[in-house]
Design a protein around this motif. Sequence first.
Motif, PDB file in Angstrom:
ATOM      1  N   HIS A  57       0.845  -1.191   0.000  1.00  0.00           N
ATOM      2  CA  HIS A  57       0.000   0.000   0.000  1.00  0.00           C
ATOM      3  C   HIS A  57       0.879   1.238   0.000  1.00  0.00           C
ATOM      4  O   HIS A  57       1.768   1.365   0.828  1.00  0.00           O
ATOM      5  N   LYS A  59      -0.162   4.182   0.831  1.00  0.00           N
ATOM      6  CA  LYS A  59      -0.495   4.756   2.138  1.00  0.00           C
ATOM      7  C   LYS A  59      -1.605   3.915   2.749  1.00  0.00           C
ATOM      8  O   LYS A  59      -2.469   3.397   2.034  1.00  0.00           O
ATOM      9  N   VAL A  60      -1.593   3.825   4.038  1.00  0.00           N
ATOM     10  CA  VAL A  60      -2.646   3.073   4.703  1.00  0.00           C
ATOM     11  C   VAL A  60      -2.884   3.673   6.081  1.00  0.00           C
ATOM     12  O   VAL A  60      -1.952   4.099   6.769  1.00  0.00           O
ATOM     13  N   ILE A  61      -4.186   3.790   6.432  1.00  0.00           N
ATOM     14  CA  ILE A  61      -4.576   4.211   7.784  1.00  0.00           C
ATOM     15  C   ILE A  61      -4.857   2.950   8.582  1.00  0.00           C
ATOM     16  O   ILE A  61      -5.739   2.164   8.225  1.00  0.00           O
ATOM     17  N   VAL A  62      -4.101   2.728   9.646  1.00  0.00           N
ATOM     18  CA  VAL A  62      -4.305   1.553  10.501  1.00  0.00           C
ATOM     19  C   VAL A  62      -4.975   2.011  11.793  1.00  0.00           C
ATOM     20  O   VAL A  62      -4.468   2.903  12.476  1.00  0.00           O
ATOM     21  N   ARG A  63      -6.127   1.430  12.111  1.00  0.00           N
ATOM     22  CA  ARG A  63      -6.825   1.820  13.359  1.00  0.00           C
ATOM     23  C   ARG A  63      -6.071   1.303  14.581  1.00  0.00           C
ATOM     24  O   ARG A  63      -5.669   0.137  14.634  1.00  0.00           O
ATOM     25  N   ASP A  65      -7.079   0.498  17.488  1.00  0.00           N
ATOM     26  CA  ASP A  65      -7.789  -0.545  18.252  1.00  0.00           C
ATOM     27  C   ASP A  65      -7.185  -1.932  18.126  1.00  0.00           C
ATOM     28  O   ASP A  65      -7.242  -2.727  19.059  1.00  0.00           O
ATOM     29  N   ASN A  66      -6.706  -2.236  16.952  1.00  0.00           N
ATOM     30  CA  ASN A  66      -6.281  -3.602  16.671  1.00  0.00           C
ATOM     31  C   ASN A  66      -4.782  -3.817  16.849  1.00  0.00           C
ATOM     32  O   ASN A  66      -4.284  -4.917  16.633  1.00  0.00           O
TER      33      ASN A  66
ATOM     34  N   ILE F  67     -23.366  -4.245  14.479  1.00  0.00           N
ATOM     35  CA  ILE F  67     -23.541  -3.966  13.050  1.00  0.00           C
ATOM     36  C   ILE F  67     -22.189  -3.801  12.363  1.00  0.00           C
ATOM     37  O   ILE F  67     -21.314  -3.084  12.846  1.00  0.00           O
ATOM     38  N   ILE F  68     -22.028  -4.480  11.243  1.00  0.00           N
ATOM     39  CA  ILE F  68     -20.842  -4.304  10.405  1.00  0.00           C
ATOM     40  C   ILE F  68     -21.130  -3.256   9.324  1.00  0.00           C
ATOM     41  O   ILE F  68     -20.382  -2.321   9.147  1.00  0.00           O
TER      42      ILE F  68
ATOM     43  N   GLU G  19     -10.454  -2.840   5.002  1.00  0.00           N
ATOM     44  CA  GLU G  19     -10.351  -4.208   5.520  1.00  0.00           C
ATOM     45  C   GLU G  19     -11.015  -4.265   6.888  1.00  0.00           C
ATOM     46  O   GLU G  19     -10.695  -3.475   7.771  1.00  0.00           O
ATOM     47  N   ARG G  21     -12.427  -6.763  10.314  1.00  0.00           N
ATOM     48  CA  ARG G  21     -12.177  -8.012  11.032  1.00  0.00           C
ATOM     49  C   ARG G  21     -12.973  -9.143  10.401  1.00  0.00           C
ATOM     50  O   ARG G  21     -14.083  -8.961   9.931  1.00  0.00           O
ATOM     51  N   GLU G  25     -13.671  -7.517   3.162  1.00  0.00           N
ATOM     52  CA  GLU G  25     -13.040  -6.314   2.595  1.00  0.00           C
ATOM     53  C   GLU G  25     -14.067  -5.561   1.738  1.00  0.00           C
ATOM     54  O   GLU G  25     -14.907  -6.177   1.079  1.00  0.00           O
ATOM     55  N   ARG G  63     -19.502   0.594   9.700  1.00  0.00           N
ATOM     56  CA  ARG G  63     -19.176   1.061  11.060  1.00  0.00           C
ATOM     57  C   ARG G  63     -17.670   1.014  11.315  1.00  0.00           C
ATOM     58  O   ARG G  63     -17.017   0.005  11.021  1.00  0.00           O
ATOM     59  N   GLY G  64     -17.160   2.068  11.910  1.00  0.00           N
ATOM     60  CA  GLY G  64     -15.732   2.174  12.148  1.00  0.00           C
ATOM     61  C   GLY G  64     -15.174   1.117  13.084  1.00  0.00           C
ATOM     62  O   GLY G  64     -14.005   0.720  12.962  1.00  0.00           O
ATOM     63  N   ASP G  65     -15.990   0.644  14.000  1.00  0.00           N
ATOM     64  CA  ASP G  65     -15.566  -0.344  15.012  1.00  0.00           C
ATOM     65  C   ASP G  65     -14.831  -1.548  14.445  1.00  0.00           C
ATOM     66  O   ASP G  65     -13.956  -2.111  15.097  1.00  0.00           O
ATOM     67  N   ASN G  66     -15.254  -1.989  13.289  1.00  0.00           N
ATOM     68  CA  ASN G  66     -14.757  -3.240  12.751  1.00  0.00           C
ATOM     69  C   ASN G  66     -13.619  -3.058  11.753  1.00  0.00           C
ATOM     70  O   ASN G  66     -13.115  -4.034  11.205  1.00  0.00           O
ATOM     71  N   ILE G  67     -13.250  -1.793  11.521  1.00  0.00           N
ATOM     72  CA  ILE G  67     -12.238  -1.520  10.499  1.00  0.00           C
ATOM     73  C   ILE G  67     -10.838  -1.810  11.029  1.00  0.00           C
ATOM     74  O   ILE G  67     -10.484  -1.404  12.133  1.00  0.00           O
ATOM     75  N   ILE G  68     -10.052  -2.536  10.250  1.00  0.00           N
ATOM     76  CA  ILE G  68      -8.646  -2.762  10.563  1.00  0.00           C
ATOM     77  C   ILE G  68      -7.780  -1.711   9.862  1.00  0.00           C
ATOM     78  O   ILE G  68      -6.961  -1.068  10.472  1.00  0.00           O
ATOM     79  N   TYR G  69      -7.986  -1.552   8.561  1.00  0.00           N
ATOM     80  CA  TYR G  69      -7.244  -0.476   7.880  1.00  0.00           C
ATOM     81  C   TYR G  69      -8.048   0.084   6.710  1.00  0.00           C
ATOM     82  O   TYR G  69      -8.980  -0.569   6.206  1.00  0.00           O
ATOM     83  N   ILE G  70      -7.689   1.279   6.300  1.00  0.00           N
ATOM     84  CA  ILE G  70      -8.265   1.944   5.124  1.00  0.00           C
ATOM     85  C   ILE G  70      -7.092   2.313   4.234  1.00  0.00           C
ATOM     86  O   ILE G  70      -6.178   3.012   4.670  1.00  0.00           O
ATOM     87  N   SER G  71      -7.137   1.840   2.997  1.00  0.00           N
ATOM     88  CA  SER G  71      -6.027   2.118   2.084  1.00  0.00           C
ATOM     89  C   SER G  71      -6.534   2.948   0.911  1.00  0.00           C
ATOM     90  O   SER G  71      -7.310   2.461   0.088  1.00  0.00           O
TER      91      SER G  71
END
Lengths: 72, 72, 72, 72, 72, 72, 72
Positions: A57, A59-63, A65-66, F67-68, G19, G21, G25, G63-71
């Motif tokens: 990637h 660029k990538v935004i990694v949350r 939380d994980n 919710i996903i 991406e 959990r 994707e 929902r943002g809760d389940n997001i691992i990354y945004i590319s």
Amino acid sequence: MEKPLKLLHASLNNRVIVELRGGVEYQGVLDGYDVPHMNLVLKNADEIVHSDKKSKHDKVIVRGDNIIYISP
Amino acid sequence: MEKPLKLLHASLNNRVIVELRGGVEYQGVLDGYDVPHMNLVLKNADEIVHSDKKSKHDKVIVRGDNIIYISP
Amino acid sequence: MEKPLKLLHASLNNRVIVELRGGVEYQGVLDGYDVPHMNLVLKNADEIVHSDKKSKHDKVIVRGDNIIYISP
Amino acid sequence: MEKPLKLLHASLNNRVIVELRGGVEYQGVLDGYDVPHMNLVLKNADEIVHSDKKSKHDKVIVRGDNIIYISP
Amino acid sequence: MEKPLKLLHASLNNRVIVELRGGVEYQGVLDGYDVPHMNLVLKNADEIVHSDKKSKHDKVIVRGDNIIYISP
Amino acid sequence: MEKPLKLLHASLNNRVIVELRGGVEYQGVLDGYDVPHMNLVLKNADEIVHSDKKSKHDKVIVRGDNIIYISP
Amino acid sequence: MEKPLKLLHASLNNRVIVELRGGVEYQGVLDGYDVPHMNLVLKNADEIVHSDKKSKHDKVIVRGDNIIYISP
């Protein structure tokens, strides 16, 4: 004593290893972060799943939380 | 009575064992922490996964969320 | 009525059993705790994983997040 | 209408069943609780894992986080 | 538009189905709830685990945390 | 730019697909929601578990926690 | 330094990979987000489960809760 956020800040523009839950790892240049969530921006990042390089990637935004650990 | 954060503070510059969820353990010198998250900075840290030494890190930021125990 | 934190306080300096998620148990002398997280300090603590004694710790900080019950 | 905390309060000194995540159940006399966490103190408590009586506790602090239901 | 809490309130004294994480379901008369946790009190409640009726409860406090849906 | 809550509001009275953790899906008419939890009220809702229609609900309150995604 | 939310904002109207959990994707055009939850609106989104294209959505709220990354 070195506070975690101070070390994170000092790691800007350096390559870091970011280990996430579930056997996923990122290796990339730390380009930014936010407080208090510790969401990260990585540049030129490799995604490594169970030791196999899976994708690249720009660029990538990694949350945050994980994240399990960040190794500068 | 010894409060958890007081013991953590007293452990600075000492080698500690940090057990995380999922069978991962770190052994390293406690170089810093933050409050209230209990994120840690470890120096000269060994990562041990299911009793096998997996990797070495000069410095590592370990997120407090995943910590089960810290043993000074 | 006996509030949970009052019973916890009354258990200081006594041996307690602490059951964590994932089949891990600690037995040790309660040396401290904090509020509201219920992080604990245990002395002379045995770590017991699925009924086998795994390791001994002079002192250990156990994060409250993972605690299922504390039995004085 | 009967609010959950009012029913919990009315259950003090009565035997209750407390079901936790992971197939663990406690049966004991409700001796105390706190708000808003719903941590409980049980007296003369039996711990029942997948329908087998596992252990007995004179007193036990059960963290509210893991509770699925409380049945007075 | 009907807000979730308004529908919950309108369901008082009616039989509801409450689905929890892990394949557990309750059917009972809604006797109370609290805000914002959505903890519930059910009367004459049947506990149903993977489609088998497991137990009956005169009254039960169900923690909101584990609820997936409530069907009036 | 269209904010998530604005799109949710615009979806009132329309049929939506709601995907939850654990392979459970709801299809129904969005009748209401709350902020910030994103709990939903669905009318004439089908519950679909691993692609099989499992049950029908006149009305159902779905907790936002699980919710996903919501697809209008 | 580039903060995560600044990069997210700069990605509006561009195609992003999200991406979640659990091996799910999304690939779609970022149409909106909110702060601090990082809930997203995607347009023309493909849902990809364990590398198989599963479904297409004109618009979807993730929902943002389940997001691992945004590319981006």
